[in-house]
Enzyme design. Structure first.
Site, mmCIF file in Angstrom:
data_model
loop_
_atom_site.group_PDB
_atom_site.id
_atom_site.type_symbol
_atom_site.label_atom_id
_atom_site.label_comp_id
_atom_site.label_asym_id
_atom_site.label_seq_id
_atom_site.Cartn_x
_atom_site.Cartn_y
_atom_site.Cartn_z
ATOM 1 N N HIS A 1 29.293 53.481 -62.926
ATOM 2 C CA HIS A 1 29.973 54.744 -62.605
ATOM 3 C C HIS A 1 30.887 54.532 -61.394
ATOM 4 O O HIS A 1 30.664 53.634 -60.598
ATOM 5 C CB HIS A 1 28.973 55.814 -62.156
ATOM 6 C CG HIS A 1 27.854 56.093 -63.093
ATOM 7 N ND1 HIS A 1 27.795 57.213 -63.863
ATOM 8 C CD2 HIS A 1 26.705 55.411 -63.347
ATOM 9 C CE1 HIS A 1 26.676 57.235 -64.571
ATOM 10 N NE2 HIS A 1 25.995 56.136 -64.279
ATOM 11 N N THR B 1 31.981 57.081 -58.049
ATOM 12 C CA THR B 1 31.425 58.293 -57.448
ATOM 13 C C THR B 1 32.401 59.461 -57.507
ATOM 14 O O THR B 1 31.972 60.624 -57.489
ATOM 15 C CB THR B 1 31.063 58.050 -55.980
ATOM 16 O OG1 THR B 1 32.254 57.588 -55.305
ATOM 17 C CG2 THR B 1 29.957 57.002 -55.853
ATOM 18 N N GLU C 1 26.189 53.435 -59.106
ATOM 19 C CA GLU C 1 27.331 54.228 -58.659
ATOM 20 C C GLU C 1 28.161 53.379 -57.696
ATOM 21 O O GLU C 1 27.620 52.768 -56.767
ATOM 22 C CB GLU C 1 26.868 55.508 -57.947
ATOM 23 C CG GLU C 1 26.332 56.581 -58.883
ATOM 24 C CD GLU C 1 27.445 57.420 -59.541
ATOM 25 O OE1 GLU C 1 28.637 57.150 -59.286
ATOM 26 O OE2 GLU C 1 27.088 58.330 -60.305
ATOM 27 N N HIS D 1 30.141 54.996 -67.838
ATOM 28 C CA HIS D 1 29.726 56.372 -68.128
ATOM 29 C C HIS D 1 30.618 56.982 -69.208
ATOM 30 O O HIS D 1 30.159 57.722 -70.076
ATOM 31 C CB HIS D 1 29.797 57.205 -66.831
ATOM 32 C CG HIS D 1 28.925 58.410 -66.833
ATOM 33 N ND1 HIS D 1 28.868 59.294 -65.780
ATOM 34 C CD2 HIS D 1 28.073 58.902 -67.772
ATOM 35 C CE1 HIS D 1 28.014 60.262 -66.068
ATOM 36 N NE2 HIS D 1 27.524 60.054 -67.272
ATOM 37 N N ASP E 1 34.611 57.895 -65.851
ATOM 38 C CA ASP E 1 34.273 56.793 -64.945
ATOM 39 C C ASP E 1 33.594 55.636 -65.689
ATOM 40 O O ASP E 1 32.973 55.866 -66.726
ATOM 41 C CB ASP E 1 33.380 57.289 -63.782
ATOM 42 C CG ASP E 1 32.068 57.915 -64.232
ATOM 43 O OD1 ASP E 1 32.096 58.798 -65.095
ATOM 44 O OD2 ASP E 1 31.010 57.505 -63.708
#
Ligand SMILES: [Zn+2]
Length: 284
Positions: free
Chosen positions: A60, A62, A129, A176, A186
């Protein structure tokens, strides 16, 4: 009532065991007998038929700066196993990544998601992340924030360790956007998937197979139903409708952001289709 050491079960496995017991002055517990609260677990015999619960690695960005991400990811709604800073600090020459959730616990990073016919990927994945703003406005118009080399180096070391320990297949290292098309974009088209592939993380099509399929399909493209079937075979959650509906468009955008980031317009063109077919040849 608490256990005294003399009340513990004594297990002597032959003379070597006895000798060890004597040397250890009475601590006669085999290494395979693990003490638990109120019982013992005998781990001397292990089964062969099992696999890791973790089958996917989900990457991912953020979408904000580091302090905000840390605040959100330690709040009540969402979390990830790991958080990689824009410029990770170092210790003894190696990058430090934050671990916010133990790997054996279920972090809340994927949400409604699907890959390879499996749903709810929080159950079966590790989530990383990566601090990155995502889409940004510049003097030259809209752009995507790039990823620093030292940040990607940290992501690479972390990812390589995870895919090795859990034997995660290359095609199960996903963004993601791949597992939630239309809902998420993302880690975005600026994420260096190909560079990570060169370091042994994730999937990438072979250039020769892509070229061969470009030739093959130059005269006649596969039908949209065939393209949807190929996307579904690779892992995307897309129904075979035969029309370029909203869902298919979103899935193609996700595919392109991952495997053909130079253009992610959602149009399943020759190059997109050639890459998709080459990936299925290699991984599915
Ligand atoms: Zn995400």
């Amino acid at each position: 009532m608490s256990y005294s050491s003399s009340a513990r079960p004594v297990h002597i496995a032959g003379w070597p065991g006895l000798l060890l017991c004597l040397l250890a002055l009475g601590a006669c517990t085999p290494a395979t007998l693990k003490e638990r609260p109120g019982y013992w677990a005998d781990q001397s015999v292990a089964a062969k038929a099992f696999n890791h619960r973790v089958r996917f690695l989900v990457l991912h960005y953020t979408g904000g700066d580091g302090p905000r991400a840390l605040n959100v990811l330690t709040g009540p709604s969402v979390s990830s196993h790991y958080l990689v800073a824009t410029a990770p600090p170092a210790h003894s020459g190696e990058p430090i990544v934050r671990q916010l959730v133990p790997e054996y616990e279920r972090a809340w990073h994927a949400g409604t998601s699907s890959w390879g016919g499996r749903h709810h990927l929080n159950d079966s994945s590790i989530g990383i992340e990566i601090v990155n703003a995502g889409p940004i406005e510049t003097a030259n118009g809209n752009a995507w924030q790039g990823f620093r080399q030292d940040q990607i180096a940290a992501v690479s070391s972390l990812s390589k360790d995870i895919v090795t320990r859990y034997a995660i297949a290359p095609e199960n290292v996903v963004g993601h956007a791949d597992i939630a098309p239309g809902r998420k974009v993302d880690p975005g088209p600026a994420f260096p998937w190909e560079a990570l592939y060169r370091q042994g993380i994730g999937a990438w099509p072979d250039a020769t197979r892509v070229a061969a399929y470009r030739n093959q399909f130059a005269g006649a493209m596969p039908s949209l139903a065939a393209i949807q079937s190929a996307l579904a075979r690779y892992g995307y959650d897309v129904p075979v409708t035969g029309v370029l509906d909203q869902r298919t468009h979103a899935v193609v955008v996700s595919f392109q952001m991952h495997f053909r980031p130079a253009r992610y317009d959602g149009v399943p063109d020759l190059d997109t289709v050639a890459r998709l077919w080459a990936l299925n040849d290699k991984y599915r």
